[in-house]
Motif scaffolding. Structure first.
Motif, PDB file in Angstrom:
ATOM      1  N   LEU A 163       0.845  -1.198   0.000  1.00  0.00           N
ATOM      2  CA  LEU A 163       0.000   0.000   0.000  1.00  0.00           C
ATOM      3  C   LEU A 163       0.873   1.239   0.000  1.00  0.00           C
ATOM      4  N   THR A 164       0.484   2.218  -0.797  1.00  0.00           N
ATOM      5  CA  THR A 164       1.061   3.557  -0.696  1.00  0.00           C
ATOM      6  C   THR A 164      -0.098   4.528  -0.540  1.00  0.00           C
ATOM      7  N   ARG A 165       0.228   5.745  -0.108  1.00  0.00           N
ATOM      8  CA  ARG A 165      -0.821   6.746   0.118  1.00  0.00           C
ATOM      9  C   ARG A 165      -0.670   7.902  -0.863  1.00  0.00           C
ATOM     10  N   GLU A 166      -1.805   8.459  -1.229  1.00  0.00           N
ATOM     11  CA  GLU A 166      -1.832   9.658  -2.058  1.00  0.00           C
ATOM     12  C   GLU A 166      -2.827  10.634  -1.440  1.00  0.00           C
ATOM     13  N   TRP A 167      -2.365  11.841  -1.155  1.00  0.00           N
ATOM     14  CA  TRP A 167      -3.220  12.865  -0.573  1.00  0.00           C
ATOM     15  C   TRP A 167      -4.174  13.403  -1.631  1.00  0.00           C
ATOM     16  N   SER A 168      -5.437  13.576  -1.254  1.00  0.00           N
ATOM     17  CA  SER A 168      -6.432  14.164  -2.141  1.00  0.00           C
ATOM     18  C   SER A 168      -6.933  15.466  -1.534  1.00  0.00           C
ATOM     19  N   ASP A 169      -6.602  16.573  -2.168  1.00  0.00           N
ATOM     20  CA  ASP A 169      -7.144  17.849  -1.696  1.00  0.00           C
ATOM     21  C   ASP A 169      -8.630  17.950  -2.003  1.00  0.00           C
ATOM     22  N   TRP A 170      -9.079  17.284  -3.039  1.00  0.00           N
ATOM     23  CA  TRP A 170     -10.496  17.297  -3.384  1.00  0.00           C
ATOM     24  C   TRP A 170     -11.350  16.652  -2.299  1.00  0.00           C
ATOM     25  N   ARG A 171     -10.784  15.667  -1.631  1.00  0.00           N
ATOM     26  CA  ARG A 171     -11.555  14.919  -0.629  1.00  0.00           C
ATOM     27  C   ARG A 171     -11.021  15.109   0.783  1.00  0.00           C
ATOM     28  N   ASN A 172      -9.926  15.851   0.901  1.00  0.00           N
ATOM     29  CA  ASN A 172      -9.327  16.102   2.211  1.00  0.00           C
ATOM     30  C   ASN A 172      -9.035  14.788   2.945  1.00  0.00           C
ATOM     31  N   GLY A 173      -8.373  13.898   2.241  1.00  0.00           N
ATOM     32  CA  GLY A 173      -8.040  12.607   2.833  1.00  0.00           C
ATOM     33  C   GLY A 173      -7.084  11.837   1.947  1.00  0.00           C
ATOM     34  N   ASP A 174      -6.770  10.624   2.370  1.00  0.00           N
ATOM     35  CA  ASP A 174      -5.818   9.762   1.672  1.00  0.00           C
ATOM     36  C   ASP A 174      -6.510   8.695   0.837  1.00  0.00           C
ATOM     37  N   TRP A 175      -6.043   8.547  -0.392  1.00  0.00           N
ATOM     38  CA  TRP A 175      -6.328   7.347  -1.174  1.00  0.00           C
ATOM     39  C   TRP A 175      -5.253   6.332  -0.812  1.00  0.00           C
ATOM     40  N   TRP A 176      -5.641   5.097  -0.627  1.00  0.00           N
ATOM     41  CA  TRP A 176      -4.677   4.021  -0.462  1.00  0.00           C
ATOM     42  C   TRP A 176      -4.580   3.305  -1.804  1.00  0.00           C
ATOM     43  N   TRP A 177      -3.368   3.289  -2.344  1.00  0.00           N
ATOM     44  CA  TRP A 177      -3.108   2.601  -3.602  1.00  0.00           C
ATOM     45  C   TRP A 177      -2.607   1.191  -3.323  1.00  0.00           C
ATOM     46  N   ILE A 178      -3.236   0.213  -3.945  1.00  0.00           N
ATOM     47  CA  ILE A 178      -2.792  -1.179  -3.866  1.00  0.00           C
ATOM     48  C   ILE A 178      -1.855  -1.414  -5.045  1.00  0.00           C
ATOM     49  N   GLN A 179      -0.632  -1.809  -4.734  1.00  0.00           N
ATOM     50  CA  GLN A 179       0.394  -2.010  -5.748  1.00  0.00           C
ATOM     51  C   GLN A 179       1.202  -3.261  -5.409  1.00  0.00           C
ATOM     52  N   SER A 180       2.095  -3.617  -6.306  1.00  0.00           N
ATOM     53  CA  SER A 180       3.032  -4.723  -6.082  1.00  0.00           C
ATOM     54  C   SER A 180       2.338  -5.972  -5.559  1.00  0.00           C
ATOM     55  N   VAL A 181       1.224  -6.299  -6.174  1.00  0.00           N
ATOM     56  CA  VAL A 181       0.500  -7.519  -5.811  1.00  0.00           C
ATOM     57  C   VAL A 181       1.208  -8.701  -6.460  1.00  0.00           C
ATOM     58  N   TYR A 182       1.470  -9.735  -5.672  1.00  0.00           N
ATOM     59  CA  TYR A 182       2.044 -10.941  -6.250  1.00  0.00           C
ATOM     60  C   TYR A 182       1.561 -12.166  -5.498  1.00  0.00           C
ATOM     61  N   VAL A 183       1.135 -13.145  -6.275  1.00  0.00           N
ATOM     62  CA  VAL A 183       0.777 -14.467  -5.768  1.00  0.00           C
ATOM     63  C   VAL A 183       1.510 -15.464  -6.657  1.00  0.00           C
TER      64      VAL A 183
END
Length: 135
Positions: free
Chosen positions: A78-98
């Protein structure tokens, strides 16, 4: 579906997570990542939650002699991205591996549900986004 336990990754997972990142880059984008750089990047993420958070799916497995051990069967970052439009964090799901032998057994679904529950409990999280490489 196999019973899975999701746990936070720790420094001891560095090499496994780096190996999986290298495998994922090759499978999805035919990119050869430098293993040393990837290990350093994973170590940096593991050492600083502001950079990344990793989760590992664990599955119980029986080994010789009837002993049961927990084996890692998948991961996501997970990484975070700040959203000024929503005044909060998006959590990005990345580097998924199975790993291939554990696919189609609900590993990603279990990882996603875990992260979704964490997001719902964490003030300031406005949503989840999944990074997908289309090519």
């Amino acid at each position: 579906m196999t019973c899975l336990r999701i746990r936070d990754a720790h420094a001891g997972d560095r090499d496994l997570l780096a190996d999986w990142a290298v495998a994922m880059a090759w499978e999805t984008e035919h990119k050869n990542l430098d293993p040393d750089t990837t290990r350093a990047g994973v170590a940096a993420g593991l050492g600083d939650a502001a950079k990344a958070r990793y989760y590992v799916a664990m599955q119980q497995a029986e080994v010789a002699g009837g002993e049961t051990i927990a084996l890692p069967v998948g991961t996501l970052m997970l990484t975070r991205e700040w959203s000024d439009w929503r005044n909060g964090d998006w959590w990005w799901i990345q580097s998924v591996y199975v790993p291939p032998e554990h696919r189609r057994h609900g590993v990603f679904a279990a990882l996603y549900r875990h992260v979704e529950q964490l997001a719902k409990k964490t003030p300031g999280v406005v949503g989840l986004r999944l990074y997908v490489e289309r090519d």
